[in-house]
Design an enzyme around this catalytic site. Structure first.
Site, PDB file in Angstrom:
ATOM      1  N   HIS A   1       0.836  -1.204   0.000  1.00  0.00           N
ATOM      2  CA  HIS A   1       0.000   0.000   0.000  1.00  0.00           C
ATOM      3  C   HIS A   1       0.863   1.244   0.000  1.00  0.00           C
ATOM      4  O   HIS A   1       2.069   1.191   0.249  1.00  0.00           O
ATOM      5  CB  HIS A   1      -0.933   0.017   1.217  1.00  0.00           C
ATOM      6  CG  HIS A   1      -0.216   0.159   2.521  1.00  0.00           C
ATOM      7  ND1 HIS A   1       0.199  -0.909   3.259  1.00  0.00           N
ATOM      8  CD2 HIS A   1       0.171   1.257   3.202  1.00  0.00           C
ATOM      9  CE1 HIS A   1       0.811  -0.480   4.355  1.00  0.00           C
ATOM     10  NE2 HIS A   1       0.815   0.835   4.337  1.00  0.00           N
TER      11      HIS A   1
ATOM     12  N   GLU B   1      -3.830   3.963   1.560  1.00  0.00           N
ATOM     13  CA  GLU B   1      -4.164   4.270   2.945  1.00  0.00           C
ATOM     14  C   GLU B   1      -4.202   5.778   3.113  1.00  0.00           C
ATOM     15  O   GLU B   1      -3.199   6.468   2.952  1.00  0.00           O
ATOM     16  CB  GLU B   1      -3.141   3.695   3.921  1.00  0.00           C
ATOM     17  CG  GLU B   1      -3.491   4.041   5.364  1.00  0.00           C
ATOM     18  CD  GLU B   1      -2.384   3.751   6.351  1.00  0.00           C
ATOM     19  OE1 GLU B   1      -2.487   4.222   7.494  1.00  0.00           O
ATOM     20  OE2 GLU B   1      -1.409   3.081   5.963  1.00  0.00           O
TER      21      GLU B   1
ATOM     22  N   HIS C   1       2.369  11.396  -9.499  1.00  0.00           N
ATOM     23  CA  HIS C   1       0.968  11.028  -9.633  1.00  0.00           C
ATOM     24  C   HIS C   1       0.773   9.556  -9.309  1.00  0.00           C
ATOM     25  O   HIS C   1       1.733   8.798  -9.175  1.00  0.00           O
ATOM     26  CB  HIS C   1       0.461  11.312 -11.055  1.00  0.00           C
ATOM     27  CG  HIS C   1       1.166  10.505 -12.104  1.00  0.00           C
ATOM     28  ND1 HIS C   1       2.179  11.017 -12.878  1.00  0.00           N
ATOM     29  CD2 HIS C   1       1.023   9.207 -12.514  1.00  0.00           C
ATOM     30  CE1 HIS C   1       2.623  10.098 -13.719  1.00  0.00           C
ATOM     31  NE2 HIS C   1       1.927   8.986 -13.517  1.00  0.00           N
TER      32      HIS C   1
ATOM     33  N   GLU D   1      -3.302   9.738 -13.068  1.00  0.00           N
ATOM     34  CA  GLU D   1      -3.251   9.507 -14.512  1.00  0.00           C
ATOM     35  C   GLU D   1      -4.187   8.350 -14.840  1.00  0.00           C
ATOM     36  O   GLU D   1      -4.072   7.261 -14.269  1.00  0.00           O
ATOM     37  CB  GLU D   1      -1.831   9.165 -14.961  1.00  0.00           C
ATOM     38  CG  GLU D   1      -1.729   8.920 -16.465  1.00  0.00           C
ATOM     39  CD  GLU D   1      -0.324   8.562 -16.914  1.00  0.00           C
ATOM     40  OE1 GLU D   1      -0.049   8.632 -18.127  1.00  0.00           O
ATOM     41  OE2 GLU D   1       0.505   8.195 -16.052  1.00  0.00           O
TER      42      GLU D   1
END
Length: 361
Positions: free
Chosen positions: A102, A153, A171, A219
């Site tokens: 994550h 998270e 991004h 994106e």
């Protein structure tokens, strides 16, 4: 897995404050982060000398009765028993079972962000936890369960509604079946589109860029069905060859492809543990002539699973990385972690694979 304990705005971060956090105090912006029980494992990953940045919650785990800070005898013994010869450490990395777990970052309005991710980007809210006594809320979102998918998270700290994203973060990438339809939906929901759908410069893939309520860029990439729609995290680095070598040796990632764009003066390298169309990857970007970036205090870190945090730490040290949390079980928990900084100061926490699955039970 992350939470950030706000501190008084009058307190300046120490010189040991981790990269990516404000060097100057900003009113209402926390200087450092720590975490709730389940994901304590990822943010207690900071070095012990940085304890002053954790707040009272962390100190009650790390400080012993005498107030001193030390590793337990069991932890030290475990660390010693799993040590491997230096010549084998880097070879072991290639065989380790690793997966991007994550990515952690901070938001100013949790409900607003969750609404955008679920209604506009099609994510699922996997779980949410509010800890009022410590003044933070966590939420986990993604396209599948945490034991098999790369997820987000989010952390909201009470009373903090804005963070500095900085220039280093680029991004996130989301694979969608139809970019145009996704953009139309986002516009209908009041979302911000910063790049209309169209072919990527110098290529054929149809993309678009949108921003979430906090200004994080996403994106949108037009692809066929994929098991991992949350497919990219883009970070900027000051020396691409150095970064590639480090991620290969220390993190065990594979260089999937590299593309230079002299017309636009940048080069990218895609790094990961599997092909781009089936797993999440890191997109490292080098802009010609730029060797350092302001990381702000919004983006926190990446978490990666490993079979052995001790061997992982050895390989990181041999590869020139900086360990910010020595490997071992967290105080009061059995979850084993280690944390480090890459050559550009981006933070990653490695967590034992078996312990991670137990934490999800």
């Amino acid at each position: 897995m992350a939470r950030i304990i706000p501190m008084a705005s009058s307190i300046k971060p120490s010189l040991s404050s981790p990269p990516g956090f404000a060097r100057r105090p900003r009113a209402g912006v926390p200087v450092f982060n720590s975490f709730h029980r389940r994901l304590t494992l990822f943010h207690l990953a900071s070095a012990v000398p940085q304890l002053q940045s954790f707040g009272l919650w962390a100190s009650k785990f790390i400080k012993g009765e005498s107030g001193g800070i030390s590793l337990s005898a069991a932890e030290s013994a475990a660390q010693a028993s799993t040590a491997i010869p230096q010549e084998n450490a880097l070879d072991w990395v290639k065989k380790d079972k690793r997966r991007m777990l994550h990515v952690v970052y901070r938001v100013g309005d949790m409900d607003k962000t969750i609404k955008f991710y679920t209604e506009c980007l099609g994510m699922k809210l996997l779980r949410k936890r509010d800890i009022p006594e410590e003044k933070y809320t966590n939420a986990f979102l993604g396209y599948g369960p945490e034991d098999s998918h790369f997820v987000i998270e989010l952390t909201y700290n009470y009373g903090v509604d804005k963070y500095d994203i900085g220039a280093g973060f680029g991004h996130f990438g989301i694979a969608v079946d139809d970019v145009v339809k996704t953009v139309d939906l986002i516009k209908a929901k009041g979302g911000k589109v910063t790049r209309e759908p169209g072919p990527v410069k110098g290529g054929k893939t149809v993309i678009a860029f949108v921003e979430d309520p906090d200004g994080y860029k996403f994106e949108l990439l037009e692809r066929g069905p994929t098991p991992e729609p949350f497919c990219q995290v883009m970070l900027r680095v000051g020396d691409l060859d150095r970064a590639i070598e480090f991620y290969e040796k220390a993190y065990g990632m594979e260089l999937l492809r590299k593309r230079d764009n002299p017309e636009y003066k940048y080069t990218i390298a895609m790094m990961g543990y599997g092909p781009e169309d089936k797993s999440a990857v890191m997109e490292l970007t080098y802009n010609y002539g730029v060797t350092e970036y302001d990381k702000g205090n919004a983006y926190a870190q990446m978490a990666i699973g490993t079979d052995d945090v001790y061997k992982t730490a050895e390989a990181i040290k041999l590869s020139g990385g900086k360990i910010t949390r020595e490997p071992g079980p967290l105080p009061g928990l059995n979850t084993k972690i280690t944390a480090c900084l890459d050559p550009d100061g981006w933070k990653t926490v490695f967590v034992d694979n078996i312990d991670f699955l137990k934490e999800l039970e």
